[in-house]
Scaffold this motif. Structure first.
Motif, PDB file in Angstrom:
ATOM      1  N   PRO A  65       0.799  -1.225   0.000  1.00 23.77           N
ATOM      2  CA  PRO A  65       0.000   0.000   0.000  1.00 23.77           C
ATOM      3  C   PRO A  65       0.836   1.281   0.000  1.00 23.77           C
ATOM      4  N   LYS A  90       5.429  -2.791   2.274  1.00 24.24           N
ATOM      5  CA  LYS A  90       4.700  -4.061   2.410  1.00 24.24           C
ATOM      6  C   LYS A  90       4.000  -4.113   3.749  1.00 24.24           C
ATOM      7  N   TRP A 120      -4.152   4.860   3.902  1.00 17.89           N
ATOM      8  CA  TRP A 120      -3.385   4.187   2.863  1.00 17.89           C
ATOM      9  C   TRP A 120      -4.289   3.877   1.680  1.00 17.89           C
ATOM     10  N   THR A 137      -4.514   1.034  -1.634  1.00 18.61           N
ATOM     11  CA  THR A 137      -4.013  -0.150  -2.318  1.00 18.61           C
ATOM     12  C   THR A 137      -4.323   0.021  -3.800  1.00 18.61           C
ATOM     13  N   SER A 138      -3.453  -0.496  -4.648  1.00 17.90           N
ATOM     14  CA  SER A 138      -3.701  -0.404  -6.090  1.00 17.90           C
ATOM     15  C   SER A 138      -2.950  -1.518  -6.803  1.00 17.90           C
ATOM     16  N   ASP A 177       1.249   0.082  -7.079  1.00 19.83           N
ATOM     17  CA  ASP A 177       1.459   0.991  -5.953  1.00 19.83           C
ATOM     18  C   ASP A 177       2.553   2.013  -6.206  1.00 19.83           C
ATOM     19  N   ARG A 223     -10.461   1.213  -2.531  1.00 16.58           N
ATOM     20  CA  ARG A 223      -9.035   0.937  -2.319  1.00 16.58           C
ATOM     21  C   ARG A 223      -8.407   1.943  -1.354  1.00 16.58           C
TER      22      ARG A 223
END
Length: 168
Positions: free
Chosen positions: A2, A22, A44, A46-47, A50, A88
């Protein structure tokens, strides 16, 4: 991995570091070692990529850069990035998010809040996982449901023990 937002708590959480890790908790600890001010996770994203997300955020914030990956922005300025990420995007939950402060006229509980820097409603943000997908009301069960963490609740019980954030 993230993309995280971590701020210096004693300065109103500004400046804010935008980075990739991580394990956000481990990264926060490593950053804390070299910083005399208390650091606090704000949220954060997420994708699928990142590092690209991080690079895009750095470019968008370039005029606010303090040093390296630290930017002179306020926590409220982080929220639009998290909201833009939708399901996300996550806010770091307030420890007392489930303290009920009252009920609205439809008997829906009003709680202290998920995020300290903005008043987020349950249709915007899940108070269990911090996801900005929000809680959706299900007619069949007469309960609220989060698509991210699978929380199902009518808010009559406090925070379930089995729903935590990324580092809990």
């Amino acid at each position: 991995m993230p993309v995280y937002f971590i701020g210096e708590d004693e300065n109103g959480c500004s400046p804010i570091k935008v980075g990739v890790a991580k394990d956000i908790g481990r990264r926060q600890s490593a950053l804390q070692t070299g910083n005399p001010l208390e650091l606090r996770l704000l949220g954060w994203i997420t994708s699928a990529d990142d590092f690209r997300t991080e690079r895009d955020l750095h470019q968008r914030l370039a005029s606010r850069r303090v040093r390296g990956e630290w930017f002179h922005i306020e926590p409220t300025e982080v929220l639009p990035f998290l909201v833009e990420a939708g399901e996300r995007g996550f806010v770091a939950k307030n420890a007392d998010a489930f303290e009920i402060t009252g009920y609205d006229r439809d008997a829906v509980p009003e709680y202290l809040g998920v995020w300290e820097w903005a008043d987020l409603e349950i249709d915007e943000c899940c108070p269990f996982c911090g996801c900005l997908c929000g809680m959706r009301f299900q007619e069949a069960s007469q309960m609220y449901y989060c698509i991210q963490c699978d929380a199902l609740t009518d808010f009559s019980e406090p925070f379930p023990d089995d729903h935590h954030g990324p580092d809990d």
